[in-house]
Structure formats: structure tokens, C-alpha cells
Design an enzyme around this catalytic site. Sequence first.
Site, PDB file in Angstrom:
ATOM      1  N   HIS A   3       0.390  15.065 -26.675  1.00  0.00           N
ATOM      2  CA  HIS A   3       0.504  13.657 -26.126  1.00  0.00           C
ATOM      3  C   HIS A   3      -0.656  12.810 -26.609  1.00  0.00           C
ATOM      4  CE1 HIS A   3       3.732  15.505 -23.979  1.00  0.00           C
ATOM      5  NE2 HIS A   3       3.920  14.235 -23.254  1.00  0.00           N
ATOM      6  N   LYS A  39       3.458  11.431 -11.488  1.00  0.00           N
ATOM      7  CA  LYS A  39       2.425  10.117 -12.334  1.00  0.00           C
ATOM      8  C   LYS A  39       3.382   9.012 -12.538  1.00  0.00           C
ATOM      9  CE  LYS A  39      -0.281  13.204 -15.017  1.00  0.00           C
ATOM     10  NZ  LYS A  39      -0.633  13.706 -16.561  1.00  0.00           N
ATOM     11  N   LYS A  98       7.568  22.577 -14.669  1.00  0.00           N
ATOM     12  CA  LYS A  98       6.706  21.547 -14.093  1.00  0.00           C
ATOM     13  C   LYS A  98       6.300  21.461 -12.946  1.00  0.00           C
ATOM     14  CE  LYS A  98       5.625  16.659 -14.805  1.00  0.00           C
ATOM     15  NZ  LYS A  98       5.659  15.317 -15.407  1.00  0.00           N
ATOM     16  N   ARG A 139       0.982  -1.100  -0.079  1.00  0.00           N
ATOM     17  CA  ARG A 139      -0.194   0.104  -0.073  1.00  0.00           C
ATOM     18  C   ARG A 139       0.730   1.095   0.045  1.00  0.00           C
ATOM     19  NH1 ARG A 139      -2.930  -2.827   3.745  1.00  0.00           N
ATOM     20  NH2 ARG A 139      -4.873  -3.912   2.949  1.00  0.00           N
ATOM     21  N   ASN A 179       0.135  17.889 -21.332  1.00  0.00           N
ATOM     22  CA  ASN A 179      -0.178  16.915 -22.164  1.00  0.00           C
ATOM     23  C   ASN A 179      -0.222  17.543 -23.848  1.00  0.00           C
ATOM     24  OD1 ASN A 179       0.076  14.683 -20.632  1.00  0.00           O
ATOM     25  ND2 ASN A 179      -2.028  14.999 -19.667  1.00  0.00           N
ATOM     26  N   ARG A 206      -2.852  21.178 -15.105  1.00  0.00           N
ATOM     27  CA  ARG A 206      -1.881  20.079 -15.633  1.00  0.00           C
ATOM     28  C   ARG A 206      -2.002  19.553 -16.750  1.00  0.00           C
ATOM     29  NH1 ARG A 206       1.018  15.661 -11.587  1.00  0.00           N
ATOM     30  NH2 ARG A 206       2.422  14.796 -13.092  1.00  0.00           N
ATOM     31  N   GLU A 220      10.216  17.344 -24.907  1.00  0.00           N
ATOM     32  CA  GLU A 220       9.513  17.804 -23.863  1.00  0.00           C
ATOM     33  C   GLU A 220       9.906  19.237 -23.481  1.00  0.00           C
ATOM     34  OE1 GLU A 220       6.905  15.968 -23.111  1.00  0.00           O
ATOM     35  OE2 GLU A 220       7.330  13.895 -23.010  1.00  0.00           O
ATOM     36  N   HIS A 222       8.857   7.742 -27.078  1.00  0.00           N
ATOM     37  CA  HIS A 222       7.803   8.693 -26.523  1.00  0.00           C
ATOM     38  C   HIS A 222       8.180  10.183 -27.152  1.00  0.00           C
ATOM     39  CE1 HIS A 222       4.841  10.493 -24.025  1.00  0.00           C
ATOM     40  NE2 HIS A 222       6.035  11.120 -23.305  1.00  0.00           N
ATOM     41  N   HIS A 263       0.405   9.533 -27.755  1.00  0.00           N
ATOM     42  CA  HIS A 263      -0.060   8.203 -27.247  1.00  0.00           C
ATOM     43  C   HIS A 263      -0.715   7.484 -28.421  1.00  0.00           C
ATOM     44  CE1 HIS A 263      -0.015  10.022 -22.782  1.00  0.00           C
ATOM     45  NE2 HIS A 263       1.011   9.659 -23.620  1.00  0.00           N
ATOM     46  N   GLU A 296      -4.321  16.879 -11.762  1.00  0.00           N
ATOM     47  CA  GLU A 296      -4.942  17.370 -13.235  1.00  0.00           C
ATOM     48  C   GLU A 296      -6.461  17.106 -13.306  1.00  0.00           C
ATOM     49  OE1 GLU A 296      -2.610  15.146 -16.321  1.00  0.00           O
ATOM     50  OE2 GLU A 296      -4.490  15.186 -17.505  1.00  0.00           O
TER      51      GLU A 296
HETATM   52  P1  NAD Z   1      13.356   5.192 -21.507  1.00  0.00           P
HETATM   53  O1  NAD Z   1      13.179   4.830 -20.191  1.00  0.00           O
HETATM   54  O2  NAD Z   1      13.047   3.813 -22.455  1.00  0.00           O
HETATM   55  O3  NAD Z   1      14.883   5.310 -22.138  1.00  0.00           O
HETATM   56  C1  NAD Z   1      15.429   5.335 -23.035  1.00  0.00           C
HETATM   57  C2  NAD Z   1      16.562   4.445 -23.481  1.00  0.00           C
HETATM   58  O4  NAD Z   1      17.735   4.808 -23.000  1.00  0.00           O
HETATM   59  C3  NAD Z   1      16.411   2.979 -22.982  1.00  0.00           C
HETATM   60  O5  NAD Z   1      16.823   2.023 -23.792  1.00  0.00           O
HETATM   61  C4  NAD Z   1      17.386   3.226 -21.566  1.00  0.00           C
HETATM   62  O6  NAD Z   1      17.692   1.733 -21.368  1.00  0.00           O
HETATM   63  C5  NAD Z   1      18.487   4.116 -22.039  1.00  0.00           C
HETATM   64  N1  NAD Z   1      19.092   4.984 -21.056  1.00  0.00           N
HETATM   65  C6  NAD Z   1      18.677   5.404 -20.085  1.00  0.00           C
HETATM   66  N2  NAD Z   1      19.578   6.132 -19.506  1.00  0.00           N
HETATM   67  C7  NAD Z   1      20.639   6.025 -20.282  1.00  0.00           C
HETATM   68  C8  NAD Z   1      22.034   6.612 -20.235  1.00  0.00           C
HETATM   69  N3  NAD Z   1      22.211   7.509 -19.091  1.00  0.00           N
HETATM   70  N4  NAD Z   1      22.690   5.996 -20.947  1.00  0.00           N
HETATM   71  C9  NAD Z   1      22.377   5.345 -22.031  1.00  0.00           C
HETATM   72  N5  NAD Z   1      21.405   4.718 -22.103  1.00  0.00           N
HETATM   73  C10 NAD Z   1      20.367   5.047 -21.305  1.00  0.00           C
HETATM   74  O7  NAD Z   1      12.804   6.234 -22.217  1.00  0.00           O
HETATM   75  P2  NAD Z   1      12.573   7.747 -21.522  1.00  0.00           P
HETATM   76  O8  NAD Z   1      12.534   8.638 -22.821  1.00  0.00           O
HETATM   77  O9  NAD Z   1      13.487   8.109 -20.460  1.00  0.00           O
HETATM   78  O10 NAD Z   1      10.970   7.738 -21.064  1.00  0.00           O
HETATM   79  C11 NAD Z   1       9.841   7.610 -21.619  1.00  0.00           C
HETATM   80  C12 NAD Z   1       8.875   7.053 -20.864  1.00  0.00           C
HETATM   81  O11 NAD Z   1       8.459   8.161 -19.808  1.00  0.00           O
HETATM   82  C13 NAD Z   1       7.455   6.510 -21.673  1.00  0.00           C
HETATM   83  O12 NAD Z   1       7.204   5.385 -21.187  1.00  0.00           O
HETATM   84  C14 NAD Z   1       6.600   7.695 -21.165  1.00  0.00           C
HETATM   85  O13 NAD Z   1       5.210   7.451 -21.139  1.00  0.00           O
HETATM   86  C15 NAD Z   1       6.960   8.192 -19.618  1.00  0.00           C
HETATM   87  N6  NAD Z   1       6.783   9.533 -19.432  1.00  0.00           N
HETATM   88  C16 NAD Z   1       6.295   9.668 -17.998  1.00  0.00           C
HETATM   89  C17 NAD Z   1       5.912  11.047 -17.404  1.00  0.00           C
HETATM   90  C18 NAD Z   1       5.375  11.047 -16.248  1.00  0.00           C
HETATM   91  O14 NAD Z   1       5.075  12.194 -16.091  1.00  0.00           O
HETATM   92  N7  NAD Z   1       5.308  10.111 -15.654  1.00  0.00           N
HETATM   93  C19 NAD Z   1       6.080  11.986 -18.293  1.00  0.00           C
HETATM   94  C20 NAD Z   1       6.743  11.812 -19.535  1.00  0.00           C
HETATM   95  C21 NAD Z   1       7.164  10.813 -20.107  1.00  0.00           C
HETATM   96  N1  GLY Z   2       3.946  14.547 -18.444  1.00  0.00           N
HETATM   97  C1  GLY Z   2       2.706  15.027 -18.151  1.00  0.00           C
HETATM   98  C2  GLY Z   2       2.377  15.293 -16.637  1.00  0.00           C
HETATM   99  O1  GLY Z   2       3.242  15.050 -15.855  1.00  0.00           O
HETATM  100  O2  GLY Z   2       1.525  15.631 -16.310  1.00  0.00           O
END
Ligand code: NAD
Ligand code: GLY
Length: 361
Positions: free
Chosen positions: A247, A142, A226, A120, A244, A240, A184, A264, A251, A236
Amino acid sequence: MRTLNVELKDRSYSIHIGSGLLSHSKLLTERFKQRRAAVITNETIAQLYLERLVTALGEQGVETVRIIIPDGEAYKNSHTLNAIFDGLIENRCERGTPIIALGGGVVGDIAGFAAAVYQRGVPFFQVPTTLLAQVDSSVGGKTAINHPFGKNMIGAFYQPRAVIADTDTLETLPQRELAAGLAEVIKYGLIRDYAFLNWIEANAERLIGRDPEALAYAIELSCRTKADVVELDEREHGLRAHLNFGHTFGHAIEAGTGYGTWLHGEAVAAGMVLAAQLSQRMGYLSTTDVARISALLTRVGLPIDAPDLGAARYLELMAHDKKVEGGRLQLILLEKLGTAFVTEAPGAALHGVLEQLTVHA
Ligand code: NAD
Ligand code: GLY
């Protein structure tokens, strides 16, 4: 080191941005009660940075449980989540054992969701290693996994206790991933900060060339924007949603082409162009504004042409968006460069924008 605070009453926390922070594990351990922590990372990042973090935690007397998941968006799902729970339970992680996400947005989102629901809720820390995670996903709470029908469909709002962004980790990031993070960064300029948009345009070459000062400034500004938005609207209910921008289209591109095919940030870039074109059709942006957005995205190496999935398929995928209210899709558009607003998806104009993809394909 630059430090920003996210003010959310009893859930407030700091974001630390700087060089060499992976070794400054005191930033984490001073917030631990237990001398044990679980680090969740993926197989790629484990090879690069896990030992550095484990050693630094060990120097503070903290023992590490390591949970390593496969690399990729395609693994941000319930199967991997269950494997994380197996690892936590097998290693007798307790309600007070912190979870540290070491990696990009995929690791951060799934580890954060695991932390939100394991027993939890256990203390959670973000150590982002991609530009995208340092400017966006590690901040704001998120967390989620994907469902085959829709991105981030199952998740929770769960704030970390701290975010530690070591900018040195960006040195090993592939160029395509760096560009994805810049999508972003550009988004913040487009939705909320025209002066920042001008700065990005003036410094685009420094950013893609990984100039440490330029990157640190962009990360700080992005996190500040942010944090401001999250402080005003954590769950949101309105503002907030501006984060997006691009997005809902993005998506749909990710789900429609198969998770992991488009990064992404790439899907967000092409999605922002569609949202800008829609803003133009609605009479807000000029053709020059839309061209300016496309030119900037192209300069930093991002795609601007969305794939032609067919208008019907786009609409079907977009109908699963979390911004659907009472069956009606809400979209984020630009009133002008630097100012976003939310509106109900304008049917005819939206069709027009999606149908023109066939022409460009
Ligand atoms: P990712 O986590 O897939 O990382 C990208 C690639 O880089 C992967 O292959 C990873 O292994 C590699 N990598 C990571 N750090 C590295 C480093 N320092 N050196 C070499 N390689 C490295 O992708 P991302 O772009 O970081 O994140 C995308 C994800 O984030 C999506 O799932 C998206 O939905 C999510 N997201 C979430 C939010 C939120 O608010 N929670 C906001 C934006 C995006
Ligand atoms: N990436 C969108 C949010 O955090 O609200």
C-alpha cells in the site's frame, strides 16, 4: 448467510455475507433506536441499489434521508465531506440517526468519517457493494478522506455497528473493479495465509468468472483474516500494518498519477510486486516467489508494472505515508509467501527497486 463476528469488547459487531441481504433490512433495523436513517451512496450505486434498500427499510418502518455524492476516488475529499454534513444538517439528522454507507470503499470511507465526527459520532453501518469493500474496507473501522498530498491522510478509527455484504451486488460490478478487489484477497494470502494463497491460485478462474460459491468463500476467508488482525491490533500499533502490504507504493501510485487514474486495487497490485521485489533484494523471497506473485496477479487481470514516476517522486510521495515514524519510513515486506513483517525502509535496496522502473517503462 455466513456470519462472522469482530470481537472488540463494547464495539463488537457482526459481518453478514450472503445473497439477497439488501432486502433483509432487519439485520440493520434491529440495531436502530430511531425510525429514521441517512443512507449515503453515490450516483452510480443509487441507480442500481438505493431503491431496494430504501424499500426494505420502509417495510421495517424506517424513513430514509438520501445523500448522494459524485462517483469516484477524486471526490473522496473535504469538499464532498462538507456536502454530506450539509445534507445531514438540512435534514435534521440527530445524534441518534444512523448513517448507512451503501457502496464501495470510497463511499464507506467518507461516510464512515462523516459518521465519526457528525455531532461527535453517530451510529454507523456498512453495506458494501464492491468486492474490495466486502473483503476489506467495510471491516475494521478505518475511515478517511484524501488530501492532495497524501491518501487517507485525514480520518478516524470508527467501527461500524454491522456490515451487511449482499453478494448479489457483485453481479453488476465492472470486471476491472472485480479484479481490483481480488488484489486485496491475494494480499491476505501473501501476508498471513499460505494455504489460502494456494486456494486462490487453484480457483483464480472461478473467482474472475464470479462463481458465487468461490466468491463467498473468498469474502468469508478475507473478512476472517482481517477481523483476526483488527481484534489483535485495532489501532495499528504493529500487526495491523501488515494489511498495508503493497500500500505504501500503491498510495504513491494513486496520488502521483492523480486519484482515480489507477484503481486502488490496481495500485496495490503493482505495489505488492514492488514490495515483493524489495523482499527479494533483502534476501527473503526467491525470484520464483516473485514470479509466482506476478503470475497470479496477471491471471486475475491486474497490472504488475508500476508507473515510472521517477525514484525521487516515489520517495517524496512515500514520505507522506502514515507509517512514517520519526521521519523514517516503515515498509511491509514478506519473509516468505504467507508471512509478512514490518521493517524500516532499506535505503539502497529501495532505490534499486524504484530505479529499475525506468528500465521497464
Ligand atoms: P469505489 O468505491 O470507487 O467503487 C468502485 C466503482 O464501482 C465506483 O465507480 C462505484 O460507483 C462502482 N460500484 C460500486 N458498487 C457497484 C456495483 N455493485 N455494481 C456496479 N458498480 C458499482 O472503489 P473500491 O475499490 O470499492 O474502494 C476503494 C477505496 O477504498 C479507496 O479509496 C481505498 O483507499 C479505500 N479502502 C479503504 C480501506 C479501509 O480499511 N477503510 C481498505 C481498502 C481500501
Ligand atoms: N486496509 C488496511 C487496514 O484496514 O488496516
